[in-house]
Write an enzyme that holds these catalytic residues in place. Structure first.
Site, PDB file in Angstrom:
ATOM      1  N   SER A   1      -5.909  15.239 -11.270  1.00 44.51           N
ATOM      2  CA  SER A   1      -6.821  14.826 -12.738  1.00 44.51           C
ATOM      3  C   SER A   1      -6.243  15.391 -13.917  1.00 44.51           C
ATOM      4  CB  SER A   1      -8.136  15.186 -12.580  1.00 44.51           C
ATOM      5  OG  SER A   1      -9.002  14.649 -11.548  1.00 44.51           O
TER       6      SER A   1
ATOM      7  N   HIS B   1      -6.624   9.282 -13.077  1.00 43.96           N
ATOM      8  CA  HIS B   1      -5.783   8.948 -11.879  1.00 43.96           C
ATOM      9  C   HIS B   1      -5.223   7.600 -12.025  1.00 43.96           C
ATOM     10  CE1 HIS B   1      -6.850  12.684  -9.156  1.00 43.96           C
ATOM     11  NE2 HIS B   1      -7.725  12.826 -10.018  1.00 43.96           N
TER      12      HIS B   1
ATOM     13  N   HIS C   1      -9.782  10.392  -2.828  1.00 44.74           N
ATOM     14  CA  HIS C   1     -10.801  11.452  -2.786  1.00 44.74           C
ATOM     15  C   HIS C   1     -11.720  11.107  -1.475  1.00 44.74           C
ATOM     16  CE1 HIS C   1      -9.552  12.288  -6.951  1.00 44.74           C
ATOM     17  NE2 HIS C   1      -9.608  13.493  -6.600  1.00 44.74           N
TER      18      HIS C   1
ATOM     19  N   TYR D   1     -14.829  11.367  -1.697  1.00 45.06           N
ATOM     20  CA  TYR D   1     -16.142  10.851  -2.066  1.00 45.06           C
ATOM     21  C   TYR D   1     -15.961   9.490  -2.394  1.00 45.06           C
ATOM     22  CZ  TYR D   1     -13.949  12.246  -6.649  1.00 45.06           C
ATOM     23  OH  TYR D   1     -12.978  12.293  -7.660  1.00 45.06           O
ATOM     24  N   GLU D   2     -14.470   9.005  -2.721  1.00 42.17           N
ATOM     25  CA  GLU D   2     -14.289   7.551  -3.131  1.00 42.17           C
ATOM     26  C   GLU D   2     -14.302   6.663  -2.036  1.00 42.17           C
ATOM     27  OE1 GLU D   2     -11.175   7.208  -6.489  1.00 42.17           O
ATOM     28  OE2 GLU D   2     -10.632   8.942  -5.261  1.00 42.17           O
TER      29      GLU D   2
ATOM     30  N   ALA E   1      -6.730  19.829 -10.376  1.00 43.81           N
ATOM     31  CA  ALA E   1      -7.843  20.427 -11.300  1.00 43.81           C
ATOM     32  C   ALA E   1      -8.863  21.276 -10.228  1.00 43.81           C
ATOM     33  CB  ALA E   1      -8.466  19.528 -12.225  1.00 43.81           C
TER      34      ALA E   1
ATOM     35  N   MET F   1     -12.155  19.364  -5.352  1.00 45.44           N
ATOM     36  CA  MET F   1     -12.757  18.120  -4.399  1.00 45.44           C
ATOM     37  C   MET F   1     -11.675  17.435  -3.811  1.00 45.44           C
ATOM     38  SD  MET F   1     -15.461  16.598  -6.858  1.00 45.44           S
ATOM     39  CE  MET F   1     -16.792  17.517  -7.798  1.00 45.44           C
ATOM     40  N   SER F   2     -10.435  18.058  -3.441  1.00 40.53           N
ATOM     41  CA  SER F   2      -9.027  17.462  -2.982  1.00 40.53           C
ATOM     42  C   SER F   2      -8.406  18.432  -2.285  1.00 40.53           C
ATOM     43  CB  SER F   2      -8.192  16.665  -4.121  1.00 40.53           C
ATOM     44  OG  SER F   2      -7.766  17.942  -5.105  1.00 40.53           O
TER      45      SER F   2
ATOM     46  N   ASN G   1     -12.291  24.981 -15.602  1.00 36.17           N
ATOM     47  CA  ASN G   1     -13.571  25.529 -15.813  1.00 36.17           C
ATOM     48  C   ASN G   1     -13.881  26.407 -15.104  1.00 36.17           C
ATOM     49  OD1 ASN G   1     -13.824  23.039 -13.763  1.00 36.17           O
ATOM     50  ND2 ASN G   1     -15.557  24.245 -13.209  1.00 36.17           N
TER      51      ASN G   1
ATOM     52  N   HIS H   1     -16.622  15.472 -15.889  1.00 42.40           N
ATOM     53  CA  HIS H   1     -15.237  15.129 -15.841  1.00 42.40           C
ATOM     54  C   HIS H   1     -14.241  15.008 -17.165  1.00 42.40           C
ATOM     55  CE1 HIS H   1     -11.741  13.645 -13.441  1.00 42.40           C
ATOM     56  NE2 HIS H   1     -11.749  12.324 -14.029  1.00 42.40           N
TER      57      HIS H   1
END
Length: 283
Positions: A34, A65, A87, A89-90, A117, A216-217, A240, A252
């Site tokens: 990201s 992306h 990902h 989640y996708e 990220a 998340m990756s 963050n 995001h």
């Protein structure tokens, strides 16, 4: 995607890439997370291939992306750059990055660098804007990308992750960073399915488990690379403080904005690493 169809996809993707750029022989592959796709903009003589044209590549649905494979040269070395990844989640599968990684292996890449990220779990040492070289991971995602039918063409049924984050490549990155005056931390990555951010209680759990950063990756492609014997290392841009460790509301958009803080350091680090690495290996 059915596993049997997936087994044919890397060879089909390679054939498509070579149609776009005949004779292309990349030495390295980059997976850019990201807000970090700007690294691909540094390539010379580049050709962009949408993921839709590449069998088995995950079409991206996430802002930041772009969903293109950029092929060209960086400092005179041919490389393949994924601007964006898939990902869990996708696509609801841990095999979401299996075809791209195996495609890089078939293309002859010597190593894979994956970037992301991430949030900091370690506020005393890792601040927003930091770059972190990952040393290991703790996988809280549902399973492994290698669950299901094994393809012996790429690797064995059972395999080790002892050096999944290649120590030699990481040490070289840290050495280059020191020489160039680029601050780079090290740490353990904790994976999380997303798409929601973690709860404060989950963050406390991850700290107790020994995590330093969370995202998340990363894990799907790192495990796949280890399975097929493609050396890999990973760099995280800290965007963050994790939930409960800071005052900023997580989003995001905030991730994309704060990723820009690490961009200059990452670009300089990756370019310097490439110059150093291929000067050494060409001797």
């Amino acid at each position: 995607m059915e596993v049997d169809r997936e087994m044919d996809a890397p060879n089909n993707a390679v054939a498509t890439i070579l149609k776009y750029k005949s004779g292309f022989q990349p030495k390295a592959a980059f997976i850019l997370g990201s807000g970090l796709g700007v690294i691909a903009d540094q390539l010379k003589d580049k050709v962009e291939i949408p993921y839709e044209d590449l069998a088995g590549f995950p079409v991206s649905t996430v802002e930041g992306h772009s969903g293109t494979l950029v092929i060209g040269s960086l400092n005179g070395v041919e490389v393949a750059c994924m601007k964006g990844r898939g990902h869990f989640y996708e696509h609801q599968t841990m095999r979401v990055m299996t075809v791209p990684v195996r495609t890089f292996k078939l293309l002859g890449c010597e190593f894979m660098l994956t970037t992301c990220a991430a949030g900091s779990l370690n506020p005393d040492r890792i601040q927003v804007g930091s770059v972190v070289a990952l040393t290991d991971h703790i996988n809280t995602m549902p399973d492994s990308p290698m669950c299901g039918k094994n393809d012996e063409e790429y690797g064995p049924r059972f395999f080790s992750l002892a050096n999944a984050y290649d120590r030699q490549l990481r040490e070289e990155v840290l050495q280059v960073a020191s020489q160039k005056g680029i601050a780079v931390e090290t740490g353990v990555y904790v994976s999380y399915t997303g798409p929601n951010f973690e709860t404060a209680a989950e963050i406390r759990m991850m700290q107790i488990m020994g995590g330093d950063v969370v995202g998340m990756s990363i894990v799907p492609e790192i495990i796949t690379a280890a399975h097929c014997g493609l050396p890999a290392f990973a760099l995280a841009a800290i965007t963050n403080m994790a939930e409960g460790l800071g005052e900023t509301e997580l989003s995001h958009n905030q991730t994309l904005e704060c990723a820009k803080l690490a961009q200059p350091k990452l670009i300089k680090l990756i370019q310097s690493f490439m110059e150093n690495h291929f000067q050494i290996t060409s001797m």
